[in-house]
Motif scaffolding. Structure first.
Motif, short mmCIF file in Angstrom:
data_model
loop_
_atom_site.label_atom_id
_atom_site.label_comp_id
_atom_site.label_asym_id
_atom_site.label_seq_id
_atom_site.Cartn_x
_atom_site.Cartn_y
_atom_site.Cartn_z
N SER A 10 4.46 12.75 -8.30
CA SER A 10 4.04 11.45 -7.78
C SER A 10 2.91 11.55 -6.74
O SER A 10 2.74 12.59 -6.11
CB SER A 10 5.26 10.77 -7.13
N GLY A 11 2.23 10.45 -6.57
CA GLY A 11 1.25 10.35 -5.50
C GLY A 11 1.90 9.99 -4.18
O GLY A 11 1.30 10.13 -3.10
N ARG A 12 3.13 9.53 -4.23
CA ARG A 12 3.84 9.17 -3.00
C ARG A 12 4.16 10.40 -2.15
O ARG A 12 4.32 11.50 -2.69
CB ARG A 12 5.19 8.51 -3.35
N LEU A 52 4.94 -1.64 -11.71
CA LEU A 52 4.18 -1.87 -10.47
C LEU A 52 4.62 -3.19 -9.84
O LEU A 52 4.84 -4.18 -10.53
CB LEU A 52 2.68 -1.90 -10.77
N VAL A 53 4.75 -3.17 -8.53
CA VAL A 53 5.15 -4.37 -7.77
C VAL A 53 4.22 -4.53 -6.57
O VAL A 53 3.45 -3.62 -6.24
CB VAL A 53 6.63 -4.28 -7.30
N ARG A 64 -3.57 -4.55 -3.12
CA ARG A 64 -2.97 -5.39 -4.16
C ARG A 64 -2.69 -6.80 -3.66
O ARG A 64 -2.73 -7.77 -4.41
CB ARG A 64 -1.67 -4.75 -4.66
N LYS A 92 -4.29 2.53 -8.69
CA LYS A 92 -4.20 1.11 -9.05
C LYS A 92 -4.09 0.27 -7.78
O LYS A 92 -3.06 0.27 -7.13
CB LYS A 92 -3.01 0.90 -10.00
N MET A 93 -5.21 -0.41 -7.46
CA MET A 93 -5.29 -1.24 -6.25
C MET A 93 -5.01 -0.42 -4.99
O MET A 93 -4.37 -0.93 -4.05
CB MET A 93 -4.30 -2.42 -6.32
N VAL A 94 -5.43 0.82 -4.99
CA VAL A 94 -5.20 1.68 -3.83
C VAL A 94 -6.34 2.68 -3.72
O VAL A 94 -6.87 3.16 -4.72
CB VAL A 94 -3.83 2.40 -3.95
N LYS A 127 0.95 9.23 4.79
CA LYS A 127 1.58 10.36 4.09
C LYS A 127 1.35 11.60 4.94
O LYS A 127 0.47 11.59 5.81
CB LYS A 127 0.93 10.54 2.70
N LYS A 178 -2.37 16.66 -9.57
CA LYS A 178 -1.14 16.79 -10.36
C LYS A 178 -1.24 17.87 -11.44
O LYS A 178 -0.22 18.38 -11.90
CB LYS A 178 -0.78 15.45 -11.00
N ASP A 188 5.64 10.81 -13.99
CA ASP A 188 5.03 10.08 -12.89
C ASP A 188 6.03 8.98 -12.49
O ASP A 188 6.91 8.61 -13.28
CB ASP A 188 3.72 9.49 -13.43
N PHE A 189 5.89 8.44 -11.29
CA PHE A 189 6.86 7.42 -10.87
C PHE A 189 6.29 5.99 -11.01
O PHE A 189 6.67 5.26 -11.92
CB PHE A 189 7.34 7.69 -9.45
N ASP A 190 5.37 5.59 -10.10
CA ASP A 190 4.88 4.20 -10.11
C ASP A 190 4.06 3.92 -11.35
O ASP A 190 3.11 4.64 -11.67
CB ASP A 190 4.04 3.94 -8.85
N HIS A 192 0.39 13.53 -4.55
CA HIS A 192 -0.55 13.98 -5.59
C HIS A 192 -0.63 15.50 -5.69
O HIS A 192 -1.69 16.04 -6.04
CB HIS A 192 -1.95 13.38 -5.37
N ALA A 225 4.83 -1.41 -2.07
CA ALA A 225 5.21 -0.06 -2.52
C ALA A 225 6.69 0.23 -2.28
O ALA A 225 7.35 0.88 -3.10
CB ALA A 225 4.35 0.98 -1.82
O1 LIG Z 1 1.76 8.97 -8.81
P1 LIG Z 1 2.60 7.74 -8.68
O2 LIG Z 1 4.07 8.04 -8.57
O3 LIG Z 1 2.32 6.76 -9.77
O4 LIG Z 1 2.16 7.08 -7.29
C1 LIG Z 1 0.86 6.47 -7.18
C2 LIG Z 1 0.87 5.53 -6.00
O5 LIG Z 1 1.97 4.65 -6.20
C3 LIG Z 1 2.25 3.69 -5.18
O6 LIG Z 1 1.27 2.66 -5.24
C4 LIG Z 1 1.24 1.99 -6.49
O7 LIG Z 1 2.51 1.35 -6.72
C5 LIG Z 1 2.84 0.28 -5.81
C6 LIG Z 1 4.23 -0.20 -6.14
O8 LIG Z 1 4.31 -0.65 -7.46
C7 LIG Z 1 1.77 -0.81 -5.92
O9 LIG Z 1 2.05 -1.86 -5.00
C8 LIG Z 1 0.39 -0.21 -5.61
O10 LIG Z 1 -0.63 -1.19 -5.82
C9 LIG Z 1 0.11 0.98 -6.53
O11 LIG Z 1 -1.11 1.62 -6.20
C10 LIG Z 1 2.35 4.34 -3.84
O12 LIG Z 1 2.46 3.37 -2.84
C11 LIG Z 1 1.21 5.29 -3.55
O13 LIG Z 1 1.47 6.03 -2.37
C12 LIG Z 1 1.09 6.29 -4.70
O14 LIG Z 1 0.02 7.19 -4.47
#
Ligand SMILES: O=P(O)(O)OC[C@H]1O[C@H](O[C@H]2O[C@H](CO)[C@@H](O)[C@H](O)[C@H]2O)[C@H](O)[C@@H](O)[C@@H]1O
Length: 265
Positions: free
Chosen positions: A70-72, A38-39, A147, A177-179, A138, A189, A30-32, A93, A42
């Motif tokens: 990733s979810g991105r 986390l920051v 966030r 997380k906050m999204v 997306k 996934k 996974d990435f974020d 996702h 995004a």
């Molecule tokens: O599946 P992931 O690679 O973990 O992606 C999940 C979401 O990650 C991003 O949002 C999250 O990370 C941000 C940066 O640290 C943070 O600001 C935010 O609160 C988190 O939810 C990304 O922007 C999403 O599109 C992904 O789905």
């Protein structure tokens, strides 16, 4: 001053050594919250340099496939992760995939495209109404980030969107997380990890992730695979590390054990 990291538990060290000795290893991350701490924004997320270096080394080894799951959106993932060239990518996702030049482009039906327009309009409305909330588009969905909003504004924005989406069966809701994530495709996934395993003919899979959406991937692991949850929260993963800062030592151990198994000096 940063506190020194605790050594990895012996059981995890042993599990890493064991999976490193498989004929074809799939390392999916996974990435974020896993590769990258986390920051607030995004677009500012970046992988920890030692995790990125370990991923690059793993991607260069024979009989070893690396993947970011990733979810991105794929474009966003590429921009922040700069993945090593051979690394396979799953984005949105599981709705988007890149496993080489023959990867199918994501196509929406007319109904799905119309639903996407409605989803985006809903999130735009919420970000206009509630300060500090941010929209992330997306190809098959849209994220509502809160966030940077106050607790009250974040909650109100989420409630607003949830209420509207409840009346629209073509839009799928997910949380992170906050999204709040809206999608017109019902991907996850776990399905992607299964596809990756089949395509690469992996004999064992290593997966690490931090969020609720990663639980689909942990649930898709098979006996002999290794799942590592990053951070707190309920999980189906067999092991846990405290934070993304603990991932480098885990990946570096995997690199050295894999090299040893492959007789690479
Ligand atoms: O599946 P992931 O690679 O973990 O992606 C999940 C979401 O990650 C991003 O949002 C999250 O990370 C941000 C940066 O640290 C943070 O600001 C935010 O609160 C988190 O939810 C990304 O922007 C999403 O599109 C992904 O789905």
């Amino acid at each position: 001053m940063t506190r020194p990291l605790a050594p990895l538990p012996a059981a995890l060290v042993s599990a890493v050594r064991h999976i490193a000795a498989t004929p074809h290893l799939l390392v999916a991350l996974d990435f974020d919250g896993t590769m990258a701490p986390l920051v607030a924004r995004a677009e500012d997320a970046r992988p920890l340099p030692r995790s990125a270096a370990a991923l690059a080394t793993l991607s260069s080894l024979q009989s070893t496939t690396t993947a970011l799951v990733s979810g991105r959106a794929l474009a966003s993932l590429r921009a922040v992760a700069t993945p090593p060239a051979p690394t396979l990518l799953v984005g949105s996702h599981g709705a988007e995939s890149w496993w080489g030049p023959d990867s199918p482009a994501l196509e929406l039906t007319a109904d799905q495209a119309a639903a996407l327009e409605r989803a985006r309009a809903l999130v735009t409305q919420a970000t206009t109404l509630y300060e500090g909330t941010v929209q992330e588009d997306k190809p098959s969905g849209v994220a509502l980030h809160y966030r940077q909003a106050s607790e009250a504004d974040g909650r109100a924005a989420v409630d607003h969107v949830r209420k509207m989406v409840a009346q629209d069966p073509a839009i799928y809701l997910g949380t992170g997380k906050m999204v709040l994530e809206l999608s017109v495709l019902n991907a996850n996934k776990g399905q992607s990890l299964t596809t990756l395993r089949e395509r690469t003919q992996a004999t064992a899979t290593f997966f690490a992730g931090d969020d609720v959406t990663d639980e689909h991937a942990f649930a898709a692991l098979l006996p002999g695979d290794l799942g590592v949850k990053v951070g707190q929260g309920e999980t189906a993963a067999g092991f846990r590390i405290a934070a993304p800062a603990a991932l480098p030592q885990l990946l570096e151990l995997l690199v050295s054990a894999r090299r040893e198994f492959l007789h690479v000096t």
